[in-house]
Design a protein around this motif. Structure first.
Motif, short mmCIF file in Angstrom:
data_model
loop_
_atom_site.label_atom_id
_atom_site.label_comp_id
_atom_site.label_asym_id
_atom_site.label_seq_id
_atom_site.Cartn_x
_atom_site.Cartn_y
_atom_site.Cartn_z
N ASN A 129 -34.47 27.49 40.73
CA ASN A 129 -34.42 26.35 41.64
C ASN A 129 -35.57 26.45 42.65
O ASN A 129 -35.76 27.49 43.27
CB ASN A 129 -33.07 26.34 42.37
CG ASN A 129 -32.82 25.06 43.13
OD1 ASN A 129 -33.69 24.56 43.82
ND2 ASN A 129 -31.61 24.55 43.00
N PRO A 130 -36.33 25.36 42.85
CA PRO A 130 -37.43 25.41 43.81
C PRO A 130 -36.96 25.55 45.26
O PRO A 130 -37.74 25.97 46.12
CB PRO A 130 -38.17 24.09 43.59
CG PRO A 130 -37.24 23.22 42.84
CD PRO A 130 -36.28 24.11 42.12
N ASP A 131 -35.72 25.22 45.54
CA ASP A 131 -35.17 25.44 46.87
C ASP A 131 -34.84 26.94 46.97
O ASP A 131 -33.84 27.41 46.44
CB ASP A 131 -33.90 24.58 47.05
CG ASP A 131 -33.21 24.80 48.39
OD1 ASP A 131 -33.46 25.84 49.04
OD2 ASP A 131 -32.39 23.95 48.76
N GLN A 132 -35.71 27.67 47.66
CA GLN A 132 -35.57 29.14 47.68
C GLN A 132 -34.27 29.61 48.30
O GLN A 132 -33.70 30.62 47.88
CB GLN A 132 -36.77 29.76 48.36
CG GLN A 132 -38.02 29.65 47.51
CD GLN A 132 -39.16 30.50 48.04
OE1 GLN A 132 -39.05 31.15 49.06
NE2 GLN A 132 -40.26 30.50 47.30
N ALA A 133 -33.76 28.90 49.29
CA ALA A 133 -32.49 29.30 49.91
C ALA A 133 -31.35 29.14 48.90
O ALA A 133 -30.49 30.02 48.79
CB ALA A 133 -32.22 28.48 51.16
N ALA A 134 -31.34 28.04 48.16
CA ALA A 134 -30.31 27.82 47.15
C ALA A 134 -30.43 28.86 46.03
O ALA A 134 -29.43 29.42 45.58
CB ALA A 134 -30.42 26.41 46.58
N SER A 135 -31.65 29.12 45.60
CA SER A 135 -31.89 30.12 44.56
C SER A 135 -31.40 31.49 45.01
O SER A 135 -30.74 32.21 44.25
CB SER A 135 -33.38 30.17 44.22
OG SER A 135 -33.65 31.19 43.29
N ARG A 136 -31.68 31.86 46.25
CA ARG A 136 -31.25 33.16 46.79
C ARG A 136 -29.73 33.25 46.83
O ARG A 136 -29.14 34.26 46.45
CB ARG A 136 -31.84 33.39 48.18
CG ARG A 136 -31.46 34.74 48.76
CD ARG A 136 -32.15 35.09 50.09
NE ARG A 136 -32.25 33.99 51.02
CZ ARG A 136 -33.37 33.28 51.27
NH1 ARG A 136 -34.48 33.56 50.63
NH2 ARG A 136 -33.37 32.30 52.14
N ARG A 137 -29.07 32.17 47.27
CA ARG A 137 -27.60 32.17 47.32
C ARG A 137 -27.01 32.36 45.91
O ARG A 137 -26.07 33.14 45.72
CB ARG A 137 -27.07 30.89 47.95
CG ARG A 137 -27.31 30.79 49.45
CD ARG A 137 -26.56 29.62 50.06
NE ARG A 137 -26.82 28.33 49.42
CZ ARG A 137 -27.79 27.47 49.79
NH1 ARG A 137 -28.61 27.78 50.78
NH2 ARG A 137 -27.92 26.33 49.16
N ALA A 138 -27.57 31.66 44.94
CA ALA A 138 -27.08 31.77 43.56
C ALA A 138 -27.32 33.19 43.03
O ALA A 138 -26.45 33.77 42.38
CB ALA A 138 -27.75 30.74 42.67
N PHE A 139 -28.49 33.72 43.32
CA PHE A 139 -28.82 35.08 42.88
C PHE A 139 -27.87 36.10 43.51
O PHE A 139 -27.35 36.99 42.83
CB PHE A 139 -30.28 35.40 43.23
CG PHE A 139 -30.71 36.77 42.79
CD1 PHE A 139 -31.08 37.01 41.47
CD2 PHE A 139 -30.76 37.81 43.69
CE1 PHE A 139 -31.47 38.27 41.06
CE2 PHE A 139 -31.16 39.09 43.29
CZ PHE A 139 -31.52 39.31 41.97
N GLU A 140 -27.63 35.97 44.80
CA GLU A 140 -26.73 36.89 45.48
C GLU A 140 -25.31 36.78 44.95
O GLU A 140 -24.60 37.79 44.82
CB GLU A 140 -26.79 36.66 47.00
CG GLU A 140 -28.11 37.13 47.59
CD GLU A 140 -28.33 36.73 49.05
OE1 GLU A 140 -27.53 35.92 49.59
OE2 GLU A 140 -29.30 37.23 49.64
N ALA A 141 -24.88 35.57 44.62
CA ALA A 141 -23.55 35.39 44.02
C ALA A 141 -23.50 36.08 42.65
O ALA A 141 -22.53 36.80 42.34
CB ALA A 141 -23.23 33.90 43.88
N MET A 142 -24.55 35.90 41.85
CA MET A 142 -24.59 36.53 40.53
C MET A 142 -24.51 38.05 40.64
O MET A 142 -23.85 38.71 39.83
CB MET A 142 -25.88 36.15 39.80
CG MET A 142 -26.05 36.86 38.46
SD MET A 142 -27.76 37.00 37.90
CE MET A 142 -28.48 38.06 39.13
#
Length: 159
Positions: A129-142
């Protein structure tokens, strides 16, 4: 026609059992041929299954019953993209339920030691996701998951 490139996977006598499991479990998978040893060899006898030609999710493979000296590692894995939670659950549960073991972040091992990444397409898109904050949240959840929970990834994307 024999494919130009085929994965050769080493097994300790269980190539046919593994190939049959993959054919039952993964779409676009099949056992194509079983080849038996024409003579005795260091790890077996004439007539034993030597190699098995099969496909896993469309990828041509050869299972070689080579003996106990080489083991699978996480350095090689099949990554299977799934479309929804039901498919993710079915594949993950099939591997684990057949003597495999769970790991982290969508990874698991089958009972023969081969690593699998059961990866929902939603997760792949979330991390890219180009939205880095959203990408980081998804990554941290994973990073907190074994089997991937698509609803939790989607919730993390939303914030």
């Amino acid at each position: 026609m024999t494919p130009k490139n085929t994965l050769c996977l080493w097994y300790d006598g269980a190539a046919l059992e593994a190939a049959e499991f993959y054919a039952r479990t993964f779409p676009d998978s099949a056992v194509r041929a079983v080849h038996r040893a024409p003579a005795d060899y260091p790890m077996g006898k004439a007539g034993d299954v030597l190699t098995v030609e099969f496909t896993v999710a469309g990828i041509p493979c050869i299972g070689l019953n080579g003996g106990p000296m080489f083991k699978h590692t996480e350095a090689f894995s099949f990554q299977i993209a799934t479309d929804d939670q039901a498919e993710t659950d079915r594949l993950w549960d099939a591997i684990i339920g057949n003597g495999g073991q769970a790991s982290a972040c969508g990874w698991c091992k089958d009972k023969w030691g081969l690593s699998w990444q059961i990866t929902p397409r939603v997760l792949t898109a979330a991390i890219a996701n180009p939205d880095q904050a959203a990408s980081r949240r998804a990554f941290e959840a994973m990073m907190q998951m074994g089997k991937i929970d698509i609803a939790a990834i989607e919730a993390a994307l939303r914030g």
